[in-house]
Design a protein around this motif. Structure first.
Motif, PDB file in Angstrom:
ATOM      1  N   HIS A   1       0.818  -1.209   0.000  1.00  0.00           N
ATOM      2  CA  HIS A   1       0.000   0.000   0.000  1.00  0.00           C
ATOM      3  C   HIS A   1       0.859   1.269   0.000  1.00  0.00           C
ATOM      4  O   HIS A   1       0.413   2.310  -0.495  1.00  0.00           O
ATOM      5  CB  HIS A   1      -0.950  -0.026   1.188  1.00  0.00           C
ATOM      6  N   THR A   2       2.064   1.175   0.525  1.00  0.00           N
ATOM      7  CA  THR A   2       2.995   2.303   0.411  1.00  0.00           C
ATOM      8  C   THR A   2       3.333   2.552  -1.048  1.00  0.00           C
ATOM      9  O   THR A   2       3.387   3.700  -1.521  1.00  0.00           O
ATOM     10  CB  THR A   2       4.272   2.025   1.215  1.00  0.00           C
ATOM     11  N   LYS A   3       3.557   1.450  -1.790  1.00  0.00           N
ATOM     12  CA  LYS A   3       3.818   1.578  -3.224  1.00  0.00           C
ATOM     13  C   LYS A   3       2.609   2.153  -3.955  1.00  0.00           C
ATOM     14  O   LYS A   3       2.740   3.050  -4.807  1.00  0.00           O
ATOM     15  CB  LYS A   3       4.192   0.215  -3.804  1.00  0.00           C
ATOM     16  N   GLU A   4       1.415   1.676  -3.611  1.00  0.00           N
ATOM     17  CA  GLU A   4       0.206   2.189  -4.232  1.00  0.00           C
ATOM     18  C   GLU A   4       0.012   3.674  -3.930  1.00  0.00           C
ATOM     19  O   GLU A   4      -0.450   4.436  -4.781  1.00  0.00           O
ATOM     20  CB  GLU A   4      -1.006   1.387  -3.753  1.00  0.00           C
ATOM     21  N   ALA A   5       0.368   4.078  -2.725  1.00  0.00           N
ATOM     22  CA  ALA A   5       0.265   5.497  -2.365  1.00  0.00           C
ATOM     23  C   ALA A   5       1.230   6.338  -3.194  1.00  0.00           C
ATOM     24  O   ALA A   5       0.894   7.455  -3.628  1.00  0.00           O
ATOM     25  CB  ALA A   5       0.552   5.686  -0.876  1.00  0.00           C
ATOM     26  N   SER A   6       2.440   5.809  -3.439  1.00  0.00           N
ATOM     27  CA  SER A   6       3.409   6.552  -4.256  1.00  0.00           C
ATOM     28  C   SER A   6       2.932   6.666  -5.698  1.00  0.00           C
ATOM     29  O   SER A   6       3.157   7.693  -6.358  1.00  0.00           O
ATOM     30  CB  SER A   6       4.784   5.889  -4.182  1.00  0.00           C
ATOM     31  N   VAL A   7       2.261   5.622  -6.209  1.00  0.00           N
ATOM     32  CA  VAL A   7       1.692   5.690  -7.557  1.00  0.00           C
ATOM     33  C   VAL A   7       0.589   6.743  -7.607  1.00  0.00           C
ATOM     34  O   VAL A   7       0.495   7.533  -8.555  1.00  0.00           O
ATOM     35  CB  VAL A   7       1.148   4.313  -7.990  1.00  0.00           C
TER      36      VAL A   7
END
Length: 510
Positions: free
Chosen positions: A359-365
């Motif tokens: 979800h950290t990656k999704e937030a960065s996207v």
């Protein structure tokens, strides 16, 4: 070295690519922005648009005012916002340089000497001895998936953002100084014109009073002129208040306090309009506007952050080693029997983290998508600014021509009314109305004249101010060391990991 390059050659996440410029050939729907030689004139100074012409970095000097030039130079030299932006840029660059240290092994050394006494035990007497220790520790995190390199790329993008924030501060300050000086000149001219009208109306009142004393005119004519004079005098304090506040604003832009106003000013009549007005190509505007470049740098940082988030989801590999020695005497410290060493390698991979890394990656996207939308909004606003400036200049000249004609007509009407009043052909309210019309026409003409200058300033500001032609970046805004490979797109050739251009709207994970 070849092993190191092989291990560090992969970089996950999307490469940054500069968004394409809008596919348009002009700024207005009728082609005004690309018409070469389009002329607007107030009868004295003509202006024409020159499509594709470059912007003078000292555009304010084109007004041919030494005082204006002095104001701008003082503001750049003294205003704390410029210094703050310079230090922000330096801090961002130093942070990026510091981040590059993560690509190298971390080595630490320690040494100690301990004086100890052991207690007596049985037949063993107490003893006193000295123990010497020395050690060297080495640790190295292999950047196999490029997380560290993406982090460095993000830091350099943040430094680029601060660079263009500095340019935006510079441009905003210079434009504000020039606009405030022009507003001050306009208000000064309006005050002078109002004072001239008041003198004329007082003289007229004195003549009417003398005629009334002789019984030649009724008291209503005196009262009418007194009312007209009072109305004109009532407009003066408002203009004086506006000018005082504008002077305070100008002093603030110069880095002075209001009490440090020395009275320097620009005279509207001494200024000259630039005759050839540059109109940058639409494809060039996105590389010239500091706000667009700052938004681009933010987008670049967001793109690199996606790569960091992806790398954090993958195994983390590190190497470590230590070399130590202990001896009771310094001479034995490095003997073979006192040496101890160790070498270790580790691989860490989170198996369960409650979805934190994903979800950290999704937030960065999502942050990238947000910054992309903001970038597009900034571009739209920039094109709107240029179009507004072009339209303003186009219609300002026509407005000034009309106001000049209106002033001449009002003056002729007032002269005629005064002559007819002397012969009794018209009553005094006609004269009073003509005086008010003339007063309004004079003030409107001064405002229209000043507007041509301020809208010319707005055009230069909307085109970016020509910072790319300036060679005066201070030592505070330059990096102290050569940044090297990760120095950002304008310093060194871009590498594969830091290519500076976004073609695709969506982030694609490598």
């Amino acid at each position: 070295m070849s092993t190191f390059l092989a291990l560090s050659g992969c970089t996950v996440g999307p490469d940054f690519k500069i968004p394409y410029a809008p596919d348009v050939s002009g700024y207005t729907n009728d082609g005004l922005g690309k018409t070469v030689g389009a002329t607007v004139s107030d009868g004295r100074q003509a202006q024409r648009f020159v499509m594709g012409s470059d912007v003078n970095p000292a555009w304010w000097s084109l007004f041919q005012s030494k005082q204006m030039n002095a104001f701008v130079e003082e503001a750049i030299r003294n205003h704390p916002d410029v210094a703050a932006a310079q230090y922000a840029l330096r801090a961002a660059r130093e942070t990026a340089i510091a981040e590059q240290g993560g690509l190298l092994p971390q080595v630490s050394a320690s040494a100690s000497s301990t004086r100890e006494r052991t207690a007596a035990s049985g037949s063993s007497p107490a003893s006193i001895y000295t123990l010497h220790n020395a050690s060297v520790d080495v640790s190295y995190s292999l950047d196999i998936f490029g997380g560290t390199r993406r982090q460095i790329e993000a830091k350099w993008a943040a430094a680029e953002y601060q660079r263009f924030e500095l340019e935006a501060t510079y441009l905003s300050l210079t434009a504000n100084v020039v606009t405030s000086a022009l507003t001050d000149a306009s208000l000064s001219a309006q005050i002078a014109a109002t004072q001239d009208i008041i003198r004329l109306q007082r003289d007229q009142l004195q003549r009417i009073q003398q005629q009334f004393n002789l019984g030649a005119v009724p008291a209503s004519d005196v009262l009418s002129q007194q009312s007209t004079l009072a109305q004109t005098e009532a407009t003066l304090p408002s203009l004086q208040k506006q000018r005082a506040q504008t002077r305070n604003e100008l002093m603030a832009y110069l880095g002075r306090l209001p009490s440090q106003d020395r009275g320097e000013s620009v005279r509207l009549a001494d200024l000259r309009l630039p005759q050839a007005l540059p109109v940058s190509l639409p494809s060039a505007l996105v590389r010239q506007r500091p706000d667009i470049r700052a938004a681009e740098a933010t987008l670049h940082e967001a793109t690199a952050s996606v790569g960091v988030s992806i790398a954090n989801m993958l195994p983390q590999i590190s190497l470590s080693g230590s070399y130590s020695t202990s001896a009771s005497t310094p001479s034995d410290l490095f003997s073979a029997n006192s040496i101890a060493w160790s070498v270790a390698g580790s691989v860490t991979q989170k198996l369960l983290d409650g979805g934190t890394l994903f979800h950290t990656k999704e937030a960065s996207v999502a942050t990238f998508e947000q910054d992309l939308a903001k970038y597009k909004s900034t571009v739209i606003s920039a094109f709107q600014d240029v179009a507004n400036s072009l339209r303003a200049i186009q219609y300002d000249a026509k407005a000034l021509q009309a106001q000049t004609a209106a002033e001449k007509a009002a003056q002729a009407s007032l002269t005629m009314a005064e002559e007819q009043y002397k012969t009794g052909a018209v009553d005094y309210p006609t004269v009073s109305s003509a005086q008010q019309t003339y007063q309004n026409a004079v003030i409107s003409r001064v405002k229209a004249q000043a507007t041509r200058y301020t809208d010319t300033v707005a055009l230069y500001q909307s085109l970016g101010g020509g910072w790319w032609n300036r060679q005066d970046e201070t030592a505070l805004s330059r990096p102290r060391v050569q940044p090297g490979r990760f120095a950002g797109p304008d310093s060194v050739p871009a590498t594969n990991a830091t290519t500076t251009d976004i073609k695709n709207k969506k982030v694609q994970e490598q």
